[in-house]
Scaffold this active site. Sequence first.
Site, PDB file in Angstrom:
ATOM      1  N   GLY A   1       5.718   0.228   8.753  1.00 59.44           N
ATOM      2  CA  GLY A   1       4.796  -1.010   9.114  1.00 59.44           C
ATOM      3  C   GLY A   1       4.254  -1.107  10.715  1.00 59.44           C
ATOM      4  O   GLY A   1       3.185  -1.471  10.999  1.00 59.44           O
ATOM      5  N   GLY A   2       5.189  -0.473  11.345  1.00 60.51           N
ATOM      6  CA  GLY A   2       4.982  -0.539  12.920  1.00 60.51           C
ATOM      7  C   GLY A   2       3.627   0.022  13.403  1.00 60.51           C
ATOM      8  O   GLY A   2       2.866  -0.338  14.062  1.00 60.51           O
ATOM      9  N   PHE A   3       3.188   1.286  12.573  1.00 60.16           N
ATOM     10  CA  PHE A   3       2.045   1.881  13.001  1.00 60.16           C
ATOM     11  C   PHE A   3       0.660   1.282  12.598  1.00 60.16           C
ATOM     12  O   PHE A   3      -0.247   1.058  13.238  1.00 60.16           O
ATOM     13  CB  PHE A   3       1.974   3.430  12.380  1.00 60.16           C
ATOM     14  CG  PHE A   3       0.767   4.152  12.595  1.00 60.16           C
ATOM     15  CD1 PHE A   3       0.714   4.723  13.960  1.00 60.16           C
ATOM     16  CD2 PHE A   3      -0.294   4.136  11.927  1.00 60.16           C
ATOM     17  CE1 PHE A   3      -0.277   5.576  14.536  1.00 60.16           C
ATOM     18  CE2 PHE A   3      -1.684   4.962  12.236  1.00 60.16           C
ATOM     19  CZ  PHE A   3      -1.479   5.563  13.716  1.00 60.16           C
TER      20      PHE A   3
ATOM     21  N   ASP B   1       9.596   0.612  14.320  1.00 62.28           N
ATOM     22  CA  ASP B   1       9.503   1.033  15.758  1.00 62.28           C
ATOM     23  C   ASP B   1       8.285   0.426  16.269  1.00 62.28           C
ATOM     24  O   ASP B   1       7.475  -0.234  15.571  1.00 62.28           O
ATOM     25  CB  ASP B   1       9.406   2.386  15.661  1.00 62.28           C
ATOM     26  CG  ASP B   1       8.127   2.936  15.034  1.00 62.28           C
ATOM     27  OD1 ASP B   1       7.673   2.296  14.086  1.00 62.28           O
ATOM     28  OD2 ASP B   1       7.767   4.157  15.613  1.00 62.28           O
TER      29      ASP B   1
ATOM     30  N   GLN C   1      10.825   7.945  19.782  1.00 61.65           N
ATOM     31  CA  GLN C   1       9.623   7.602  20.400  1.00 61.65           C
ATOM     32  C   GLN C   1       9.614   8.174  21.848  1.00 61.65           C
ATOM     33  O   GLN C   1      10.585   8.970  22.102  1.00 61.65           O
ATOM     34  CB  GLN C   1       9.203   6.240  20.316  1.00 61.65           C
ATOM     35  CG  GLN C   1       8.825   5.577  19.038  1.00 61.65           C
ATOM     36  CD  GLN C   1       7.504   5.833  18.710  1.00 61.65           C
ATOM     37  OE1 GLN C   1       6.807   6.508  19.577  1.00 61.65           O
ATOM     38  NE2 GLN C   1       6.839   5.587  17.436  1.00 61.65           N
TER      39      GLN C   1
ATOM     40  N   GLY D   1       4.677   8.173  17.514  1.00 63.40           N
ATOM     41  CA  GLY D   1       3.863   8.307  18.723  1.00 63.40           C
ATOM     42  C   GLY D   1       3.053   9.622  19.091  1.00 63.40           C
ATOM     43  O   GLY D   1       2.452   9.519  20.235  1.00 63.40           O
TER      44      GLY D   1
ATOM     45  N   ASP E   1       2.616  13.844   7.177  1.00 64.81           N
ATOM     46  CA  ASP E   1       1.651  13.178   6.420  1.00 64.81           C
ATOM     47  C   ASP E   1       0.541  12.710   7.345  1.00 64.81           C
ATOM     48  O   ASP E   1       0.456  12.854   8.508  1.00 64.81           O
ATOM     49  CB  ASP E   1       2.349  11.806   6.029  1.00 64.81           C
ATOM     50  CG  ASP E   1       2.339  10.760   7.084  1.00 64.81           C
ATOM     51  OD1 ASP E   1       2.899  10.791   8.298  1.00 64.81           O
ATOM     52  OD2 ASP E   1       1.430   9.887   7.016  1.00 64.81           O
TER      53      ASP E   1
ATOM     54  N   CYS F   1      -9.247  29.385  -2.505  1.00 64.80           N
ATOM     55  CA  CYS F   1      -8.681  28.353  -3.186  1.00 64.80           C
ATOM     56  C   CYS F   1      -8.380  28.394  -4.432  1.00 64.80           C
ATOM     57  O   CYS F   1      -8.984  28.716  -5.096  1.00 64.80           O
ATOM     58  CB  CYS F   1      -9.514  27.109  -2.733  1.00 64.80           C
ATOM     59  SG  CYS F   1      -8.452  25.505  -2.852  1.00 64.80           S
TER      60      CYS F   1
END
Lengths: 374, 374
Positions: free
Chosen positions: A95-97, A149, A191, A218, A268, A306
């Site tokens: 959730g920090g981001f 974080d 971080q 970060g 990700d 592909c």
Amino acid sequence: MRIEYTLKKKDKNTEARHGSIKTNYGEYETPMFMPVGTKATVKGLSKEELAAVGRGIILANTYHLWLRPGEDVIDKCGGLHKFMNYEGPILTDCGGFQVFSLIQNKEKDITEEGAKFKSHLDGTELFLTPEKSIEIQNKLDSDIAMSFDECPPYPVTYDYMKQSVERTIRWAERGKKVHKNDHQALFGIVQGGEFTDLREYSAKETVKLDFDGYSIGGTSVGEPKDVMYKMIEDGVRYLPEDKTRYLMGVGDPIDIIEGVIRGIDIFDCVLPTRIARHGQAFTRTGKINLNNAKYITDMSKLDPECDCYTCQNYSKAYIRHLITTKEMLGGRLLSIHNIRFLIKLTEELRKAIDEDRVLEYREEFIKKYSKKSP
Amino acid sequence: MRIEYTLKKKDKNTEARHGSIKTNYGEYETPMFMPVGTKATVKGLSKEELAAVGRGIILANTYHLWLRPGEDVIDKCGGLHKFMNYEGPILTDCGGFQVFSLIQNKEKDITEEGAKFKSHLDGTELFLTPEKSIEIQNKLDSDIAMSFDECPPYPVTYDYMKQSVERTIRWAERGKKVHKNDHQALFGIVQGGEFTDLREYSAKETVKLDFDGYSIGGTSVGEPKDVMYKMIEDGVRYLPEDKTRYLMGVGDPIDIIEGVIRGIDIFDCVLPTRIARHGQAFTRTGKINLNNAKYITDMSKLDPECDCYTCQNYSKAYIRHLITTKEMLGGRLLSIHNIRFLIKLTEELRKAIDEDRVLEYREEFIKKYSKKSP
């Protein structure tokens, strides 16, 4: 079980490593790209389509699920896997981001206790602490949880970053203490911004806390590419060889290659699905934009190399039509293709590691990728 | 080949008939519900999902494809099947209904020559004639084309309807003359509003022109249900037994049953996909709205009697979450379910016809369907 990383082969010229991760839902090889299912759905893809593109772990966002439908709802429904009817490993972020990226500065107040801020949906006052983040993730019942974080922007002063890093370590410790889900792994986050000594400090202190895996946080917050690559090196150097290393929020093909070369295992990013909804596709010779009029009667596939469902079935002309008329199948077909593109890239990197030719692979990839788009 | 209808069994108490239609892409049983692929894609469904819900013919809209990407683009791409990569029969409508429904009265001028109107997209002046409609459909290369007709609103005066019907017959004749695609069937359209004698006139004159099938037009334009059912009876009565009968734009479950009872073979409607995007699902006990808060932790399936992918895999709680957070998988899952619901209804009607119990089937269905929603 929680999670188990096995190193299978290191590239002899770089830090690149081919490994595998045992999870509650099977074993998957790394390097790996994790598709992002922000709100408990990877935008545009069904679970069968995710299986077909070769997914390993997928990611879901704690912040978004906390707001809607709420962790108690998902808990009542039997956890995220039952709620989504998804039989594969899921990682939840902390959730920090989102506090960093979705909430304006004047709408948030970060203190020792946690982050106080207003919901991006309706302005409701919210308070996310290390304990609350872990509690939510415990209830979501993902396979891998992340420590809470602070993700500062770029650039900040050395002093701000130092205090932030020290606090993030205290937050990691607090989160670890309340983590109560014994089939859920917990990762720590390194971080420290672009400051080499702070990255070292953050990595060493986080490792002391003994997490199930570590992530480099970060990055991708506005810094130049060379700074980002250095951030990765400065963090990875102090991480144990027998644990998974995760670079958060990175999905540009070249950044994935550079990350792998520096010892990263999992990535990700929302990039492949986000650009898909805007009509863009990765190809071996660079990104193309299907809105371009030149594709109007182009019956060739997006990328001749592909093997995805989209490329096996549909032409640029048809996808262009779907995108320009805003038909939902368009974003879906491009999402399938773009995610497959990144997963195939990691598959090829594994092979290159096995053959000790990662540097050659990078050179060949970049040379082709920087060509003029078809 | 063009199209071939075979009557297999008539219900002994009603006009309902179980038949089959041979097309360029296989043989399909009737009564049949055709999913609508407005812009060469059935909103929310891939061709594999369409196959899984048991589709027969699908419908594409001439008006929309004429505007974007244009019939010449589709022609250059090898026709609609190649463009969409779709190996199943496709029916195209004539564009007349969109002139009626999308274009405001003051923006259109209908004369003997055709319909002059402004594009709903950008106001461009457009002119659609019987010849032009057929020419576009020939180029789209659908398996069944429709004659260009006027679809007047409800109600209009007897005099207006009489002139309109006579003109539509002259238009049908003009269209038939220029129809040049010998593997494309051409259907005539019976109009006449709620006037029994005009329906008779329209049906008889259209049949004289000898089309490959016939459709009942001008329903679902605002008239009461009983008027609509009478319109169907008044039109079907004069249609030959050995040709397909198509009721355009009807997709309400009860209307499908009533249409079948009056001798209709095929139906189409945007209803199942449109209500899906708004969070609504058909169930045996009536339509439900997934936006309703009572479903927030409801882990049961949409409809316990349904055999679709959605009901085999997902709960109301998850679908509600997807709908309320506007995730595209939500509309897709509900579209799959709603289309399957109508197709399953027609499958059951075929069985009821074989067993001479269509009237009982209607009674049981309506009794259950009118119950309070779960």
